[in-house]
Scaffold this active site. Sequence first.
Site, PDB file in Angstrom:
ATOM      1  N   HIS A  24       0.744  -1.244  -0.098  1.00  0.00           N
ATOM      2  CA  HIS A  24      -0.048  -0.028  -0.035  1.00  0.00           C
ATOM      3  C   HIS A  24       0.884   1.379   0.077  1.00  0.00           C
ATOM      4  CE1 HIS A  24       0.464   0.092   4.513  1.00  0.00           C
ATOM      5  NE2 HIS A  24      -0.703  -0.602   4.740  1.00  0.00           N
ATOM      6  N   HIS A  78      -7.092  -8.549  13.782  1.00  0.00           N
ATOM      7  CA  HIS A  78      -6.961  -7.377  13.120  1.00  0.00           C
ATOM      8  C   HIS A  78      -7.589  -7.581  11.538  1.00  0.00           C
ATOM      9  CE1 HIS A  78      -5.519  -3.566  11.185  1.00  0.00           C
ATOM     10  NE2 HIS A  78      -4.227  -4.051  10.747  1.00  0.00           N
ATOM     11  N   GLU A  80      -7.340  -5.556   8.850  1.00  0.00           N
ATOM     12  CA  GLU A  80      -6.642  -5.069   7.745  1.00  0.00           C
ATOM     13  C   GLU A  80      -6.858  -6.238   6.819  1.00  0.00           C
ATOM     14  OE1 GLU A  80      -3.431  -2.520   8.243  1.00  0.00           O
ATOM     15  OE2 GLU A  80      -3.812  -1.810   6.203  1.00  0.00           O
ATOM     16  N   ASP A  82      -4.725  -7.618   4.691  1.00  0.00           N
ATOM     17  CA  ASP A  82      -3.749  -8.517   4.643  1.00  0.00           C
ATOM     18  C   ASP A  82      -3.529  -9.671   5.754  1.00  0.00           C
ATOM     19  OD1 ASP A  82      -3.105  -6.100   6.434  1.00  0.00           O
ATOM     20  OD2 ASP A  82      -0.948  -6.679   6.441  1.00  0.00           O
ATOM     21  N   HIS A 146      -2.562  -1.808  14.733  1.00  0.00           N
ATOM     22  CA  HIS A 146      -2.291  -0.682  14.033  1.00  0.00           C
ATOM     23  C   HIS A 146      -3.502   0.043  13.571  1.00  0.00           C
ATOM     24  CE1 HIS A 146      -1.852  -0.192   9.279  1.00  0.00           C
ATOM     25  NE2 HIS A 146      -1.597   0.977   9.836  1.00  0.00           N
ATOM     26  N   ASP A 165       0.207  -6.814  14.033  1.00  0.00           N
ATOM     27  CA  ASP A 165       1.335  -5.881  13.295  1.00  0.00           C
ATOM     28  C   ASP A 165       2.368  -5.734  14.272  1.00  0.00           C
ATOM     29  OD1 ASP A 165       0.036  -5.822  10.825  1.00  0.00           O
ATOM     30  OD2 ASP A 165      -1.070  -3.898  11.092  1.00  0.00           O
ATOM     31  N   TYR A 197       9.617  -0.760   9.767  1.00  0.00           N
ATOM     32  CA  TYR A 197       8.224  -1.037   9.942  1.00  0.00           C
ATOM     33  C   TYR A 197       7.647  -0.158  10.918  1.00  0.00           C
ATOM     34  CZ  TYR A 197       3.858  -3.858  10.467  1.00  0.00           C
ATOM     35  OH  TYR A 197       2.646  -4.348  10.127  1.00  0.00           O
ATOM     36  N   HIS A 230       3.663 -10.320  10.667  1.00  0.00           N
ATOM     37  CA  HIS A 230       4.644 -10.059   9.477  1.00  0.00           C
ATOM     38  C   HIS A 230       6.017 -10.679  10.065  1.00  0.00           C
ATOM     39  CE1 HIS A 230       1.769  -8.113   7.133  1.00  0.00           C
ATOM     40  NE2 HIS A 230       1.547  -7.153   8.169  1.00  0.00           N
TER      41      HIS A 230
HETATM   42 FE1  FEO Z   1      -2.470  -3.337   9.592  1.00  0.00          FE
HETATM   43 FE2  FEO Z   1      -0.265  -5.977   8.473  1.00  0.00          FE
HETATM   44  O1  FEO Z   1      -1.866  -4.848   8.687  1.00  0.00           O
END
Ligand code: FEO
Length: 412
Positions: A24, A78, A80, A82, A146, A165, A197, A230
């Site tokens: 993104h 979360h 989001e 991903d 996040h 995250d 990050y 991640h």
């Molecule tokens: Fe806030 Fe890896 O998504």
Amino acid sequence: MNVIEIKPDIYWVGVVDWAVRDFHGYVTPSGTTYNNYLIMDEEVTLVDTVKHDFLEVGIANLKSIVDPSLIKNIVVNHIENDHMGALERVMEIVPRDVTIYATQRGKAGMGRFFDISKWNIKVVKTGDEIKTGKYKLKFIETPMIHWPDSMMTYVDGAKLLLSQDAFGQHIATAARFDDEFIDSASWAELQDATLDYYANILMPFGTLIKAKINEIQKMGIEIDMIAPDHGVIWRKHHERAMEMYLDMANNKAKERIVIIYDTMWSSTEQMALPMLRGIRDEEVDCKVIKLRSTPMSVAIKEFWKSRGCLIGSPTLNNEVFPSIAEFMVHLKGLRPKERLMAAFGSYGWGGGAVNWLYEMFKQMKMPVIEPGVQVQYRLKAEDENRCYEFGRNFARQVKEYQKKFNSASKTM
Ligand code: FEO
């Protein structure tokens, strides 16, 4: 990539995205991973899913361990894309009455992505627990780390914090654990990826992060592994990861200056070079970044590492140069704190860029050294001297400012 047992009966079932270079808008030269976890307890529980593009791989990973019709719970830490992107597809292969656990905002957000009218969603808040068998899951809301919906899940009995995250890194690697990664790369690389990050994703939330880490530490839970959504899992260096986050949340930075500039006919660039000499003559480390040749997220990372920042821009049509404006708008949104700022730039007739930058610094409530230095058209010898002295004075001011932050830090 094969699934991996990270704790007894707890599996990493994520995917490695070796190819992504634009996350993104954030440059990811090393790719990333979308980690999710399967707890093979009496109540089989899936924590998070993967990015939609990888849903079939993610489902194959699940099926390599369990018949999905046996999954009893899904935890959505979360929402989001991903991490929740594959949820709708996963819901097609699990029992219809599977229980989804999410925060209030997680549930509301989920309803914006999917038709959740037939989903059995239980809202949880900090301190709520569910027993899956030998393990107990304890939820910890982490709003804005996040997104507002975010939470972490602590697996009691495994000393495992599933941190979504937080503590993540955008690294695609065959290694799943920090200690394996360091065998093949280096601590510096892992530290840099963690900082990168944080700077690009979590910089605005330092105060919340500090409060949340303190809250977790006071909960009396024992953590010997942090598994983010991640990058690699912190199996060996989880305490250092925590310290690193606390340092960043406390705005720790190096006694270092980054010069971030752009240029039209090289005059602003030529101003940067004597400034660099002045800074080095004060024995302060310095990094020089030409913005047009550097990904924005790299410039943000270098900014974040440094206690001082000089921004250089030529004037174009009485305004700041567009690439610098873009950078500054991005930086403003990240709400940085406690970095000393100053500006410089060349102009032809009316000027405007340096004033624009100082106006921006003030809007951002950043400490500044002013006035900035400006040069018309081309540098002459006296202009070089002015730039040298400006750089040297700025370095002295950064050294003085840094004293305020000199409590020992192991990680920054
Ligand atoms: Fe806030 Fe890896 O998504």
